[in-house]
Design a protein around this motif. Structure first.
Motif, PDB file in Angstrom:
ATOM      1  N   ALA A   1       0.833  -1.201   0.000  1.00 49.59           N
ATOM      2  CA  ALA A   1       0.000   0.000   0.000  1.00 49.59           C
ATOM      3  C   ALA A   1       0.869   1.254   0.000  1.00 49.59           C
ATOM      4  N   LYS A   2       1.948   1.225   0.781  1.00 52.16           N
ATOM      5  CA  LYS A   2       2.862   2.377   0.817  1.00 52.16           C
ATOM      6  C   LYS A   2       3.479   2.618  -0.566  1.00 52.16           C
ATOM      7  N   LEU A   3       3.752   1.536  -1.290  1.00 53.67           N
ATOM      8  CA  LEU A   3       4.347   1.629  -2.620  1.00 53.67           C
ATOM      9  C   LEU A   3       3.314   1.916  -3.710  1.00 53.67           C
ATOM     10  N   ASN A   4       2.034   1.797  -3.342  1.00 51.40           N
ATOM     11  CA  ASN A   4       0.947   1.957  -4.318  1.00 51.40           C
ATOM     12  C   ASN A   4       1.048   0.938  -5.449  1.00 51.40           C
ATOM     13  N   ILE A   5       1.351  -0.320  -5.076  1.00 45.73           N
ATOM     14  CA  ILE A   5       1.400  -1.395  -6.074  1.00 45.73           C
ATOM     15  C   ILE A   5       0.530  -2.549  -5.585  1.00 45.73           C
ATOM     16  N   PRO A   6      -0.052  -3.316  -6.516  1.00 40.55           N
ATOM     17  CA  PRO A   6      -0.784  -4.514  -6.109  1.00 40.55           C
ATOM     18  C   PRO A   6       0.191  -5.641  -5.797  1.00 40.55           C
ATOM     19  N   LEU A   7      -0.141  -6.472  -4.837  1.00 34.78           N
ATOM     20  CA  LEU A   7       0.687  -7.650  -4.583  1.00 34.78           C
ATOM     21  C   LEU A   7       0.427  -8.728  -5.616  1.00 34.78           C
ATOM     22  N   SER A   8      -0.810  -8.885  -6.015  1.00 33.55           N
ATOM     23  CA  SER A   8      -1.135  -9.899  -7.015  1.00 33.55           C
ATOM     24  C   SER A   8      -2.407  -9.497  -7.741  1.00 33.55           C
ATOM     25  N   GLU A   9      -2.467  -9.888  -9.005  1.00 32.28           N
ATOM     26  CA  GLU A   9      -3.640  -9.600  -9.829  1.00 32.28           C
ATOM     27  C   GLU A   9      -4.003 -10.855 -10.630  1.00 32.28           C
ATOM     28  N   TRP A  10      -5.320 -11.022 -10.856  1.00 36.29           N
ATOM     29  CA  TRP A  10      -5.836 -12.098 -11.682  1.00 36.29           C
ATOM     30  C   TRP A  10      -5.263 -13.446 -11.236  1.00 36.29           C
TER      31      TRP A  10
ATOM     32  N   VAL B   1       7.051 -12.234  -5.267  1.00 36.26           N
ATOM     33  CA  VAL B   1       7.766 -12.842  -4.153  1.00 36.26           C
ATOM     34  C   VAL B   1       7.954 -11.776  -3.078  1.00 36.26           C
ATOM     35  N   VAL B   2       7.545 -12.074  -1.853  1.00 37.74           N
ATOM     36  CA  VAL B   2       7.746 -11.183  -0.715  1.00 37.74           C
ATOM     37  C   VAL B   2       8.756 -11.831   0.214  1.00 37.74           C
ATOM     38  N   CYS B   3       9.853 -11.146   0.488  1.00 38.41           N
ATOM     39  CA  CYS B   3      10.872 -11.638   1.415  1.00 38.41           C
ATOM     40  C   CYS B   3      10.764 -10.844   2.711  1.00 38.41           C
ATOM     41  N   MET B   4      10.351 -11.529   3.777  1.00 45.21           N
ATOM     42  CA  MET B   4      10.157 -10.893   5.068  1.00 45.21           C
ATOM     43  C   MET B   4      11.489 -10.759   5.814  1.00 45.21           C
ATOM     44  N   LYS B   5      11.632  -9.661   6.554  1.00 39.43           N
ATOM     45  CA  LYS B   5      12.811  -9.453   7.408  1.00 39.43           C
ATOM     46  C   LYS B   5      14.087  -9.701   6.616  1.00 39.43           C
ATOM     47  N   SER B   6      14.221  -8.986   5.529  1.00 33.75           N
ATOM     48  CA  SER B   6      15.275  -9.277   4.558  1.00 33.75           C
ATOM     49  C   SER B   6      16.498  -8.380   4.670  1.00 33.75           C
ATOM     50  N   GLY B   7      16.578  -7.554   5.726  1.00 35.02           N
ATOM     51  CA  GLY B   7      17.639  -6.556   5.828  1.00 35.02           C
ATOM     52  C   GLY B   7      19.042  -7.053   5.570  1.00 35.02           C
ATOM     53  N   ARG B   8      19.441  -8.119   6.247  1.00 36.70           N
ATOM     54  CA  ARG B   8      20.816  -8.608   6.122  1.00 36.70           C
ATOM     55  C   ARG B   8      21.064  -9.333   4.806  1.00 36.70           C
ATOM     56  N   LYS B   9      19.989  -9.691   4.102  1.00 35.23           N
ATOM     57  CA  LYS B   9      20.142 -10.444   2.857  1.00 35.23           C
ATOM     58  C   LYS B   9      19.851  -9.584   1.630  1.00 35.23           C
ATOM     59  N   LEU B  10      19.747  -8.272   1.814  1.00 38.54           N
ATOM     60  CA  LEU B  10      19.329  -7.421   0.714  1.00 38.54           C
ATOM     61  C   LEU B  10      20.249  -7.523  -0.505  1.00 38.54           C
ATOM     62  N   LYS B  11      21.537  -7.480  -0.289  1.00 39.04           N
ATOM     63  CA  LYS B  11      22.460  -7.522  -1.418  1.00 39.04           C
ATOM     64  C   LYS B  11      22.312  -8.817  -2.200  1.00 39.04           C
TER      65      LYS B  11
ATOM     66  N   LYS C   1       8.422  -8.320  -8.139  1.00 36.22           N
ATOM     67  CA  LYS C   1       7.310  -8.609  -9.042  1.00 36.22           C
ATOM     68  C   LYS C   1       7.875  -8.937 -10.422  1.00 36.22           C
ATOM     69  N   GLN C   2       7.366 -10.012 -10.993  1.00 41.68           N
ATOM     70  CA  GLN C   2       7.803 -10.380 -12.324  1.00 41.68           C
ATOM     71  C   GLN C   2       7.401  -9.287 -13.309  1.00 41.68           C
ATOM     72  N   LYS C   3       8.338  -8.910 -14.174  1.00 39.09           N
ATOM     73  CA  LYS C   3       8.061  -7.842 -15.117  1.00 39.09           C
ATOM     74  C   LYS C   3       6.934  -8.253 -16.074  1.00 39.09           C
ATOM     75  N   SER C   4       6.097  -7.310 -16.405  1.00 40.72           N
ATOM     76  CA  SER C   4       5.008  -7.577 -17.336  1.00 40.72           C
ATOM     77  C   SER C   4       5.576  -7.703 -18.747  1.00 40.72           C
ATOM     78  N   MET C   5       4.769  -8.233 -19.629  1.00 41.55           N
ATOM     79  CA  MET C   5       5.218  -8.416 -21.011  1.00 41.55           C
ATOM     80  C   MET C   5       5.622  -7.075 -21.642  1.00 41.55           C
ATOM     81  N   THR C   6       5.010  -5.982 -21.181  1.00 40.62           N
ATOM     82  CA  THR C   6       5.330  -4.673 -21.755  1.00 40.62           C
ATOM     83  C   THR C   6       6.706  -4.200 -21.343  1.00 40.62           C
ATOM     84  N   HIS C   7       7.253  -4.808 -20.253  1.00 41.39           N
ATOM     85  CA  HIS C   7       8.599  -4.420 -19.790  1.00 41.39           C
ATOM     86  C   HIS C   7       9.685  -5.264 -20.420  1.00 41.39           C
TER      87      HIS C   7
END
Length: 252
Positions: A137-146, A189-199, A245-251
């Motif tokens: 919600a903060k990012l203004n993106i959907p987590l999943s569609e269709w 894909v959502v990675c929880m508590k990912s701070g130390r694994k970000l790189k 998020k997997q890139k859409s076909m338009t990307h």
């Protein structure tokens, strides 16, 4: 009459995201249990106190569970906490254990809940806003569609070779295990508590041609939002969520 044990999700950080039910239960019960030793050392306590100031006048029970993977140490800590909670329930006092996000998602409450239920006590679980939903919600993106799949993974347990590991996919219908690298995989894909694994995660998921987003300390002091791989640091604090998020076909 025995008291009731409540698991109360207080949301990800913003006190305004606490549910009306969570606020009501906290106001009604005489005892508040929380993760940690001292109340003000508990993030869940600070969130709840911002919405329910009267929590400060409640009887308090700190549940100190060590941050370890040692099964024996964890079991001992859980059993001590359960004995303390059940002693209060036997005296007719209801106990609300407050926990970050939602009480059913990677929550320390679940370890207490299972045994207290087995011991014959009444238990109720109160949903809260999950951190990854608040981050989207903060990012203004959907987590999943269709028909997109949604994979929730604890970053501390990401297997070698991820994202070719296997996980449980949640979408419009409950699906069987799905290979994240499968050609049929279309989702998030959502990675929880990912701070130390970000790189590591940033490099792996960028190679998979995915759009990356990170929210740190969502709804808390020091909140930071990253909307591209280039903005994501090598590491961050404990309350860090990575959304790929997997890139859409338009990307493509």
């Amino acid at each position: 009459m025995r008291g009731c044990f409540y698991g109360v999700g207080v949301g990800p950080g913003d006190p305004e995201l606490m549910t009306l039910k969570a606020v009501r239960i906290i106001r009604e019960v005489p005892v508040i249990a929380y993760p940690g030793g001292q109340p003000m050392d508990s993030t869940a306590w600070k969130i709840a106190a911002a919405s329910v100031p009267e929590i400060r006048d409640k009887e308090k029970l700190g549940i100190d569970v060590p941050m370890t993977r040692d099964a024996a140490l964890l079991e001992g800590a859980h059993r001590r906490a359960i004995r303390q909670i059940e002693a209060l329930l036997d005296r007719g006092k209801s106990v609300a254990y407050i926990t970050l996000g939602d009480s059913t998602i990677y929550s320390s409450y679940s370890y207490l809940q299972a045994d207290i239920m087995k011991d014959g006590y009444r238990v109720e679980t109160v949903s809260g806003v999950p951190s990854f939903c608040a981050a989207a919600a903060k990012l203004n993106i959907p987590l999943s569609e269709w028909e997109e799949e949604l994979h929730i993974i604890p970053a501390a347990h990401v297997p070698e070779g991820f994202p070719s590991g296997r996980g449980t996919a949640i979408s419009v219908e409950i699906k069987k295990e799905t290979d994240i690298e499968s050609p049929d995989f279309r989702g998030t894909v959502v990675c929880m508590k990912s701070g130390r694994k970000l790189k590591e995660l940033r490099e792996r998921l960028t190679r998979q041609n995915m759009d990356l987003y990170v929210v740190m300390n969502c709804g808390m002091e020091g909140e930071m939002v990253c909307c591209s791989a280039d903005e994501i640091p090598d590491d961050a604090g404990y309350f860090t969520i990575l959304i790929a998020k997997q890139k859409s076909m338009t990307h493509d």
